[in-house]
Design a protein around this motif. Sequence first.
Motif, mmCIF file in Angstrom:
data_model
loop_
_atom_site.group_PDB
_atom_site.id
_atom_site.type_symbol
_atom_site.label_atom_id
_atom_site.label_comp_id
_atom_site.label_asym_id
_atom_site.label_seq_id
_atom_site.Cartn_x
_atom_site.Cartn_y
_atom_site.Cartn_z
ATOM 1 N N PHE A 45 -9.246 -6.935 1.196
ATOM 2 C CA PHE A 45 -8.316 -5.365 0.584
ATOM 3 C C PHE A 45 -7.228 -6.223 -0.133
ATOM 4 C CE2 PHE A 45 -3.321 -3.874 0.929
ATOM 5 C CZ PHE A 45 -4.144 -2.467 1.895
ATOM 6 N N LEU A 46 -7.282 -4.991 -1.051
ATOM 7 C CA LEU A 46 -5.767 -5.838 -2.541
ATOM 8 C C LEU A 46 -4.214 -5.618 -2.048
ATOM 9 C CD1 LEU A 46 -8.184 -4.800 -5.412
ATOM 10 C CD2 LEU A 46 -7.734 -7.281 -4.226
ATOM 11 N N ALA A 47 -3.704 -5.961 -1.749
ATOM 12 C CA ALA A 47 -2.676 -5.683 -1.071
ATOM 13 C C ALA A 47 -1.729 -5.812 -3.079
ATOM 14 C CB ALA A 47 -2.382 -6.508 -0.584
ATOM 15 N N GLY A 48 -0.631 -5.162 -2.625
ATOM 16 C CA GLY A 48 0.393 -5.434 -3.979
ATOM 17 C C GLY A 48 1.583 -6.956 -3.604
ATOM 18 N N GLN A 49 1.928 -6.584 -5.236
ATOM 19 C CA GLN A 49 2.677 -8.277 -4.715
ATOM 20 C C GLN A 49 3.948 -8.329 -4.138
ATOM 21 O OE1 GLN A 49 3.199 -11.416 -6.402
ATOM 22 N NE2 GLN A 49 4.972 -11.578 -6.039
ATOM 23 N N ARG A 50 4.519 -9.807 -2.891
ATOM 24 C CA ARG A 50 4.781 -9.368 -2.262
ATOM 25 C C ARG A 50 5.313 -7.612 -0.708
ATOM 26 N NH1 ARG A 50 8.113 -13.322 -3.077
ATOM 27 N NH2 ARG A 50 9.181 -13.296 -1.094
ATOM 28 N N GLU A 51 3.765 -7.728 -0.919
ATOM 29 C CA GLU A 51 3.456 -6.405 -0.074
ATOM 30 C C GLU A 51 3.636 -7.232 1.480
ATOM 31 O OE1 GLU A 51 0.314 -4.028 -0.281
ATOM 32 O OE2 GLU A 51 0.226 -2.585 1.597
ATOM 33 N N ASN A 52 4.080 -6.541 2.495
ATOM 34 C CA ASN A 52 4.591 -6.982 3.572
ATOM 35 C C ASN A 52 2.728 -7.140 4.465
ATOM 36 O OD1 ASN A 52 3.885 -6.098 7.094
ATOM 37 N ND2 ASN A 52 6.605 -6.683 6.367
ATOM 38 N N LEU A 53 2.266 -8.162 5.108
ATOM 39 C CA LEU A 53 1.301 -8.632 5.641
ATOM 40 C C LEU A 53 0.981 -7.374 7.197
ATOM 41 C CD1 LEU A 53 -1.095 -10.232 6.269
ATOM 42 C CD2 LEU A 53 -0.023 -12.025 7.220
ATOM 43 N N LEU A 54 1.818 -7.070 7.643
ATOM 44 C CA LEU A 54 2.101 -6.015 8.400
ATOM 45 C C LEU A 54 1.040 -5.348 8.055
ATOM 46 C CD1 LEU A 54 1.614 -5.497 11.568
ATOM 47 C CD2 LEU A 54 3.822 -4.655 11.428
ATOM 48 N N GLU A 55 2.059 -4.238 7.093
ATOM 49 C CA GLU A 55 1.673 -3.092 6.778
ATOM 50 C C GLU A 55 0.575 -3.270 5.725
ATOM 51 O OE1 GLU A 55 3.266 -0.404 6.134
ATOM 52 O OE2 GLU A 55 4.980 -0.468 7.450
ATOM 53 N N ALA A 56 0.318 -4.627 5.112
ATOM 54 C CA ALA A 56 -0.994 -4.127 4.139
ATOM 55 C C ALA A 56 -2.543 -4.361 5.524
ATOM 56 C CB ALA A 56 -1.776 -5.729 3.798
ATOM 57 N N ALA A 57 -2.179 -5.013 6.778
ATOM 58 C CA ALA A 57 -2.670 -4.835 7.357
ATOM 59 C C ALA A 57 -3.695 -3.254 7.977
ATOM 60 C CB ALA A 57 -3.157 -5.571 8.697
#
Lengths: 641, 641
Positions: free
Chosen positions: B16-28
């Motif tokens: 998954f490509l996450a944004g800078q300082r993206e919350n890990l739970l949201e990313a999951a």
Amino acid sequence: MHKVVFVVKGKRQVEFLAGQRENLLEAARKAGIMIDTPCNGNGTCGKCKVQITKGKVDALSLTRLTEEEIAEGWVLACSSEIVEDIEVNVPDLASAFQNEMQITDLSENENKNIRYVRKKMLKMGMTDSNRLCCEIIQLPEPTNDDNLADEDRLKRYFRQTLGYSDIQVSLDVLRKFPDAFRENNFKIKVVYLKRGDIAEIMDVRSCLECACALYGVALDIGTTSVSACLVNMDTNEIVSKASMGNAQVKYGGDVINRIVYTEKPGGLKKLRDAIIEETINPLIGQMVQSAGITTDDIYEMCAAGNTTMTHLLLGINPDHLRREPFIPGVNTIPEMKSTEIGIRINPEGRVYLAPSVASYVGGDITAGVFAVPVWLQEEFTMLVDLGTNGEIVFGNKDFMMTCACSAGPAFEGGEISCGTRAVPGAIEEVKIDDATLKASFSTIGGEIPVGVCGSGIIDLICEMKRTGIIDGKGRISKDIDNPRIAFDEYDIGRYFVCSKELDSTAKDIYITEIDIDSFIKAKGAVFSAIHTLMESMDMPIEVLENVYVAGGIGSNLGIENAIALGMLPDIPVDKYYYIGNSSMQGCYLALTLAEGKEKIAEIGQNMTYMELSVHPSYMDAFISACFIPHTDMSLFPSLQK
Amino acid sequence: MHKVVFVVKGKRQVEFLAGQRENLLEAARKAGIMIDTPCNGNGTCGKCKVQITKGKVDALSLTRLTEEEIAEGWVLACSSEIVEDIEVNVPDLASAFQNEMQITDLSENENKNIRYVRKKMLKMGMTDSNRLCCEIIQLPEPTNDDNLADEDRLKRYFRQTLGYSDIQVSLDVLRKFPDAFRENNFKIKVVYLKRGDIAEIMDVRSCLECACALYGVALDIGTTSVSACLVNMDTNEIVSKASMGNAQVKYGGDVINRIVYTEKPGGLKKLRDAIIEETINPLIGQMVQSAGITTDDIYEMCAAGNTTMTHLLLGINPDHLRREPFIPGVNTIPEMKSTEIGIRINPEGRVYLAPSVASYVGGDITAGVFAVPVWLQEEFTMLVDLGTNGEIVFGNKDFMMTCACSAGPAFEGGEISCGTRAVPGAIEEVKIDDATLKASFSTIGGEIPVGVCGSGIIDLICEMKRTGIIDGKGRISKDIDNPRIAFDEYDIGRYFVCSKELDSTAKDIYITEIDIDSFIKAKGAVFSAIHTLMESMDMPIEVLENVYVAGGIGSNLGIENAIALGMLPDIPVDKYYYIGNSSMQGCYLALTLAEGKEKIAEIGQNMTYMELSVHPSYMDAFISACFIPHTDMSLFPSLQK
């Protein structure tokens, strides 16, 4: 890949990437460009001609094109293959014929008939439709002691205050409840359908200042033209009327060619999309805009079309309609929600389709008979519906017989070189000066002429016969030396109604021997159908007391001329009534009269269908009728005088 | 953008490509990875812990993590921000708890109860459901003389041969007619629903060699677990059963947190997708595969869930369920077609949902009461349904009272460090040796232990109390020196049921004081609800003749232990029956008994709901019950002895 640029009416440009040797007509269809193809791309009708203005195509056939046209770059789209980048000019007429949408008033004839029939029916004991209802309601707000669920709260109101036994709510409407109820403290507008003592909830909206606005649509789905009117369901007033060519025309001019097209992969879906997405929904959108309402305010639609149109609208395989023994998938269609078929009115809006009787007598006829109204008359009465298919109904309140014939699109201006639907600018009346052979004419709305509609074609051919330009077979005389008459290199004659050269008009408008031939076949089909139907019942034509002529052939049908051409039986002119679009009138009446739908169903049940295509004498009768006025002049005593 | 690689159970990898300082739970969540979040990401429950195996995150909170865990890279997903490329190990337990699908047999208790109740109901005069019918029909082929439309042809058969007054056919089924009729010369299979003397046609298929196969699904939609069984509608036999965690768990462990999540943009749709697309449809898919049929063979579904689950399933805003005066959008749901809500069975399949009574007594209880069956009994009877919400029904054939309490997911293994649903490998029975304090246990299916399910937790805590490991408040004694007892740096005690170090097991399975606290609150909520309900009616607990305990807490509930913990009232053990999933049993019975749905509706109408949250003495009763067994020992006379 080759780039194809389509220029429509000098303005609209569409770019499309076509494959090597891709058929130009196919490419146009993929690009969403409408090109008239009555013969469905067989290379026979010559209507799909387009002008190549840049580059070249490989033209496999140039049938029906003049040398001049070929020199100017005209080709038949159906018979051309793309071999390089091109620019294509799609002519004015084709697009005007098919695509133009018109907001119009109901014609005087139509208005008169609707008012007459409605009054008669109300006098007979029918009542104004009141099944669509709207209430503005203040519900008590919930408390710990009065903690009914939202739906139960509304149900209580309907039971205790409005006297219904129950309510029915679909999931889509249920979803609106919690927010709509609370947006203005449980003051809501509820639209519902009364079904006996049950209320079917169709819409719930929060009320700040709200008013009840309920609209309905009456819709006639013709093979060539589609007409609709928007009705205020409180006042029964028609607030907007619109018509448009059926966008399915690009897949074939008549029902048979369209049925054949459904056999191609994805064909049925394309035809469905053409009628729903490209015709009906834009028509509704236009009317809604002109009336200043939204599609969500439309809660009911009554529609009618012939059996093939109905099958295509619903996405039911129509293939067996065209194969003996000609069996429809369905005649009686259950009332549906608009979302089930993709009609863009309120999502809970109900769509009613008039029932068909057989493969070639459809809902347009059952609705039309309701409006005419054959079923109410003591005297012998006939309905002649002139469309791409011609349908005849004969009878009175005791019995009704019906049959159908294939007339082709000529009455609606199709398959005629300069034919057009009855739109503004259509030539609707024609006189030809005996001496100069110059035509004088009037157009719908008095606009610059764009083509000739059905009533104009009848006048025109009748005048050509009267002045000796054509003979009984429709051949143009070679003995006349007149600049308005010309023959092309294939020796096919044409007569110019107006010409750029002689009259300094914007365009040439003419009629060819081929056009006249199409018309003679159309009128011959109708006359022989009437003749065969009456003969099979041993009824002389004189028994007819009323003949209602319907169809979108123009606002001013000259009955005398139609008789003179041998299209309609030779009985006194005052027994004829031209009433315009009877199918749409029937839909309007079904929308606004409580008993309408039930009555149309009864009409469908009570009609006896006669299959002409297997009738032993029809083909002979047809051949005899393919002459102006007829090979048997004893059938036209008034003309003999 | 940072690349995040999720590793689930050492195998499944999702990038998954996450944004800078993206919350890990949201990313999951975006990546479709399920992480247990009973507190909905508030950073309080500590269940969303994941291990960062490559790279680092910015951990804003490390609540509930041990120093050892922190050293090993464990963080709370809800409180971590992504600042570089990372690899994340999502632990075994979380995924087992939520995602695993199990094909199982009906438990012995469930089988026994269904058979018992069904027999009793048939004896009472109820009848086997026969509304779903199938016929293999040879229609006469059409001719010129017998040229009825396809639909009329089928109607004639139903009228003349089967004696129905009419048929109803939806547009989707109509579309099948022309081809299905003709594929094998009008030999067809017709599936229909009998509604009085009208047949609603659900399916038409062409027959070469065809057999009738009609299946139904009974479905219980729990907040934590979802269970279903596939039923052969001819034999009423259960041919497959499956269960799975409710995929909504990732948006919150209890109904309140899920309702809160619906207020986020798109939240309601996510919750709907989670239950339909990620839970129910895969469950059905699994059962269908294991039974060797297709989803098209399933024509009916009876489902039940609590009021929130029902609202989320239907996509109705549930927000007002959680705000005083706690008003549902809807209690009684009209029978729907499967396509209306997106359930993948036959598109014409009907979906019935058991009606709710109030915001916190839902269809799972009306269906459960049907199966228990309180409404049939002469004697005073109680149903205690132990789920994320606990519901109590008390009464007999003359009256029924009901109330609900929030127990949290502890009974189903949620919010318990090593808790799990009752799946193979779940520890379901525990004994602790008085001398060594070593636990002996059995697991479901005898498999290697993966965690402790509800019945195991009850045994475990009861044994810990009996052996003096914990006191009445659930505190672990500091006076015992035993390697199975440990305290972390926050002084929170834990007891090891099995340990890698001491028992060479694959993993540590333990229970902490925080877990015990969760359980005490859950059991306190249930006991005080029972107590308050009975007290409010001035009924002593001794009037109870039958207590049915339901819920997915494990296949072997030790009633003695549940009484010893002060969870259930102190009446003779032989008055208790543990019957497993009563809601699903009710759905099965509604599917297979003709009068079932009507009876459940009656049950819903006849239950009186008591809102505990506004009841003056409930909070005191709850606080008194948060002790093992209870602060008022006079309520437990048998334990006093």
